[in-house]
Design a protein around this motif. Structure first.
Motif, PDB file in Angstrom:
ATOM      1  N   GLY A   1      -0.244  -4.033 -10.294  1.00 40.14           N
ATOM      2  CA  GLY A   1      -1.390  -4.305  -9.426  1.00 40.14           C
ATOM      3  C   GLY A   1      -2.493  -3.270  -9.581  1.00 40.14           C
ATOM      4  N   LYS A   2      -2.311  -2.290 -10.506  1.00 45.50           N
ATOM      5  CA  LYS A   2      -3.358  -1.269 -10.681  1.00 45.50           C
ATOM      6  C   LYS A   2      -4.626  -1.931 -11.222  1.00 45.50           C
ATOM      7  CE  LYS A   2      -2.573   3.027 -12.068  1.00 45.50           C
ATOM      8  NZ  LYS A   2      -2.379   4.242 -12.892  1.00 45.50           N
ATOM      9  N   VAL A   3      -5.755  -1.636 -10.568  1.00 46.59           N
ATOM     10  CA  VAL A   3      -7.015  -2.270 -10.960  1.00 46.59           C
ATOM     11  C   VAL A   3      -7.656  -1.485 -12.099  1.00 46.59           C
ATOM     12  CG1 VAL A   3      -9.354  -2.836 -10.192  1.00 46.59           C
ATOM     13  CG2 VAL A   3      -7.410  -3.263  -8.682  1.00 46.59           C
TER      14      VAL A   3
ATOM     15  N   SER B   1      -6.057  -0.412  -1.322  1.00 48.50           N
ATOM     16  CA  SER B   1      -5.467  -1.691  -1.731  1.00 48.50           C
ATOM     17  C   SER B   1      -6.462  -2.792  -1.416  1.00 48.50           C
ATOM     18  CB  SER B   1      -4.191  -1.982  -0.934  1.00 48.50           C
ATOM     19  OG  SER B   1      -3.232  -0.970  -1.147  1.00 48.50           O
ATOM     20  N   ILE B   2      -6.585  -3.730  -2.324  1.00 50.37           N
ATOM     21  CA  ILE B   2      -7.437  -4.889  -2.055  1.00 50.37           C
ATOM     22  C   ILE B   2      -6.617  -6.150  -2.276  1.00 50.37           C
ATOM     23  CG2 ILE B   2      -9.531  -3.653  -2.749  1.00 50.37           C
ATOM     24  CD1 ILE B   2      -9.511  -5.253  -5.316  1.00 50.37           C
TER      25      ILE B   2
ATOM     26  N   HIS C   1       0.833  -1.209   0.000  1.00 52.71           N
ATOM     27  CA  HIS C   1       0.000   0.000   0.000  1.00 52.71           C
ATOM     28  C   HIS C   1       0.871   1.263   0.000  1.00 52.71           C
ATOM     29  CE1 HIS C   1      -3.738   2.201   0.702  1.00 52.71           C
ATOM     30  NE2 HIS C   1      -3.088   2.936   1.594  1.00 52.71           N
ATOM     31  N   LYS C   2       1.884   1.231   0.860  1.00 51.33           N
ATOM     32  CA  LYS C   2       2.764   2.412   0.946  1.00 51.33           C
ATOM     33  C   LYS C   2       3.537   2.614  -0.360  1.00 51.33           C
ATOM     34  CE  LYS C   2       3.120   2.834   5.910  1.00 51.33           C
ATOM     35  NZ  LYS C   2       3.701   2.294   7.133  1.00 51.33           N
ATOM     36  N   ALA C   3       3.922   1.511  -1.001  1.00 50.44           N
ATOM     37  CA  ALA C   3       4.737   1.590  -2.210  1.00 50.44           C
ATOM     38  C   ALA C   3       3.970   2.156  -3.402  1.00 50.44           C
ATOM     39  CB  ALA C   3       5.286   0.210  -2.556  1.00 50.44           C
ATOM     40  N   HIS C   4       2.672   1.783  -3.551  1.00 56.03           N
ATOM     41  CA  HIS C   4       1.968   2.250  -4.758  1.00 56.03           C
ATOM     42  C   HIS C   4       1.397   3.662  -4.606  1.00 56.03           C
ATOM     43  CE1 HIS C   4      -2.103   1.678  -3.209  1.00 56.03           C
ATOM     44  NE2 HIS C   4      -1.880   0.410  -2.955  1.00 56.03           N
TER      45      HIS C   4
ATOM     46  N   ALA D   1     -11.113   2.921  -8.996  1.00 59.14           N
ATOM     47  CA  ALA D   1     -10.367   2.267 -10.089  1.00 59.14           C
ATOM     48  C   ALA D   1     -10.315   3.178 -11.314  1.00 59.14           C
ATOM     49  CB  ALA D   1     -11.004   0.931 -10.444  1.00 59.14           C
ATOM     50  N   LEU D   2     -11.441   3.834 -11.619  1.00 55.10           N
ATOM     51  CA  LEU D   2     -11.488   4.749 -12.765  1.00 55.10           C
ATOM     52  C   LEU D   2     -10.459   5.865 -12.646  1.00 55.10           C
ATOM     53  CD1 LEU D   2     -15.284   5.291 -13.631  1.00 55.10           C
ATOM     54  CD2 LEU D   2     -13.477   4.397 -15.124  1.00 55.10           C
ATOM     55  N   GLU D   3     -10.212   6.295 -11.409  1.00 56.82           N
ATOM     56  CA  GLU D   3      -9.234   7.358 -11.181  1.00 56.82           C
ATOM     57  C   GLU D   3      -7.799   6.821 -11.072  1.00 56.82           C
ATOM     58  OE1 GLU D   3     -10.399   9.816  -7.846  1.00 56.82           O
ATOM     59  OE2 GLU D   3     -12.501   9.776  -8.488  1.00 56.82           O
ATOM     60  N   GLY D   4      -7.664   5.498 -11.206  1.00 56.38           N
ATOM     61  CA  GLY D   4      -6.330   4.887 -11.158  1.00 56.38           C
ATOM     62  C   GLY D   4      -5.728   4.852  -9.762  1.00 56.38           C
ATOM     63  N   LYS D   5      -6.591   4.832  -8.743  1.00 52.52           N
ATOM     64  CA  LYS D   5      -6.082   4.869  -7.364  1.00 52.52           C
ATOM     65  C   LYS D   5      -6.357   3.591  -6.577  1.00 52.52           C
ATOM     66  CE  LYS D   5      -6.573   9.902  -6.949  1.00 52.52           C
ATOM     67  NZ  LYS D   5      -7.356  10.971  -6.313  1.00 52.52           N
TER      68      LYS D   5
END
Length: 358
Positions: free
Chosen positions: A152-154, A133-134, A125-128, A200-204
């Protein structure tokens, strides 16, 4: 750090066991389900657990009081007056989850059993640097997560797809920044269908593939499968906790206060709870025998769950997902093929096909 466990409803899929205690207090591998989670959270530095609950909060809190002191962790309830789905409870517990640290918090489904790789999840979580995070697992009958393998980006969330879109499923373990709470309204709402797709749409939104095993043990068949996976994992991690001896086959967990008679054959994938008495010549496989149960001579139990303080008579045969509620007494030489028996009953005639005995 804080965590929220979605305890939710009535546990109808695990009846008749949940007629006696709320589902998260039903033992799994000789320990209440929820305690597996709380202990794992404590181990990564979580200091406060919020239980999002709409059913029997006092039973739950009274039970968990002793563990609060023992584990040195604060356990509080956030009570829903109406079912709020999987996201609404986060909005309701907002004040309990937000503090001035700005640290992310865990959210867990209470039915989920795994190796709880929380430490790895915090690092991920900290790294991305995203917002949420799921944890995801390999596929089965659940909603699918479509993700970029490298980061791992959804990309998107698909609930129970008809066509193949990907092979990663949502494992019901999340790590969320406090900002996620700003996206959730206080109403019945779904985190999977309404909140995550927008992030997810916002890439977060990022997904981490779960190491080790995973199972939703909210229904009997999956509970028995989960026990097999859990004992298998225990064998790899701390095999000294498992029973050994000439009468043990495969992975078996026997509480130190249980008594096992001569000439039994126990295993594979069996948990025998505290204070149980297993008389001589008994055969147990793929089953859970809960606290205070007596199994009389030469009985045979497989693929079943025997509820607290029940008795299985001599030469009785109990199989095929038979679930005995609390204090059920199966008479000698009775056969049960998938019987689901409500608490405080005596079974005097055989149950030849799966049915509910009221």
């Amino acid at each position: 750090m804080k965590a929220l466990i979605l305890v939710g409803g009535f546990g109808t899929r695990l009846r008749p066991l949940t007629l006696s205690v709320p589902k998260p207090l039903v033992e799994f591998a000789n320990k209440p389900m929820i305690l597996h989670q709380i202990e794992a959270l404590k181990a990564v530095g979580v200091t406060e657990v919020v239980l999002a609950i709409n059913y029997q909060p006092e039973v739950m809190l009274n039970f968990l009081k002793e563990f609060e002191a023992k584990l040195g962790i604060k356990i509080i309830c956030s009570q829903e007056t109406e079912p709020l789905g999987t996201a609404g409870p986060l909005a309701l517990a907002r004040d309990k989850l937000i503090d001035d640290t700005g640290e992310p918090f865990f959210v867990l489904n209470s039915d989920v059993i795994s190796e709880y790789p929380f430490a790895e999840m915090i690092e991920f979580h900290k790294a991305h640097g995203g917002e949420a995070s799921i944890m995801v697992d390999e596929p089965s009958k659940y909603g699918v997560v479509v993700m970029e393998e490298s980061t791992g980006k959804v990309e998107k969330f698909v609930e129970k797809p008809k066509l193949f879109v990907g092979n990663k499923i949502n494992a019901g373990i999340y790590l969320l920044n406090p900002a996620v709470l700003d996206r959730i309204e206080l109403r019945p709402t779904s985190i999977e269908k309404e909140v995550f797709p927008k992030i997810a749409l916002e890439g977060k939104l990022f997904a981490m593939v779960l190491p080790g095993f995973w199972m939703d043990i909210g229904q009997p068949r999956d509970y028995i499968t989960g026990l097999r996976l859990y004992l298998d994992s225990l064998r790899k991690k701390s095999s000294l906790k498992l029973a050994t001896g000439a009468n043990i086959v495969g992975n078996v967990l026997v509480h130190e206060s249980a008594q096992i008679g001569e000439g039994c054959l126990i295993g594979p994938d069996v948990a025998v709870g505290p204070g149980c008495v297993v008389e001589s010549g008994v055969r147990l496989s793929r089953c859970t025998v809960m606290r205070g149960v007596r199994i009389k001579k030469h009985a045979c139990i497989s693929s079943s769950i025997i509820g607290w303080h029940s008795t299985v008579g001599q030469w009785a045969r109990v199989e095929n997902m038979t679930i005995l509620g609390e204090d059920v007494h199966v008479c000698d030489e009775i056969y049960s093929n998938g019987g689901v028996v409500l608490p405080h009953k005596e079974i005097k005639s055989s149950i030849l096909k799966p049915e509910i005995v009221m």
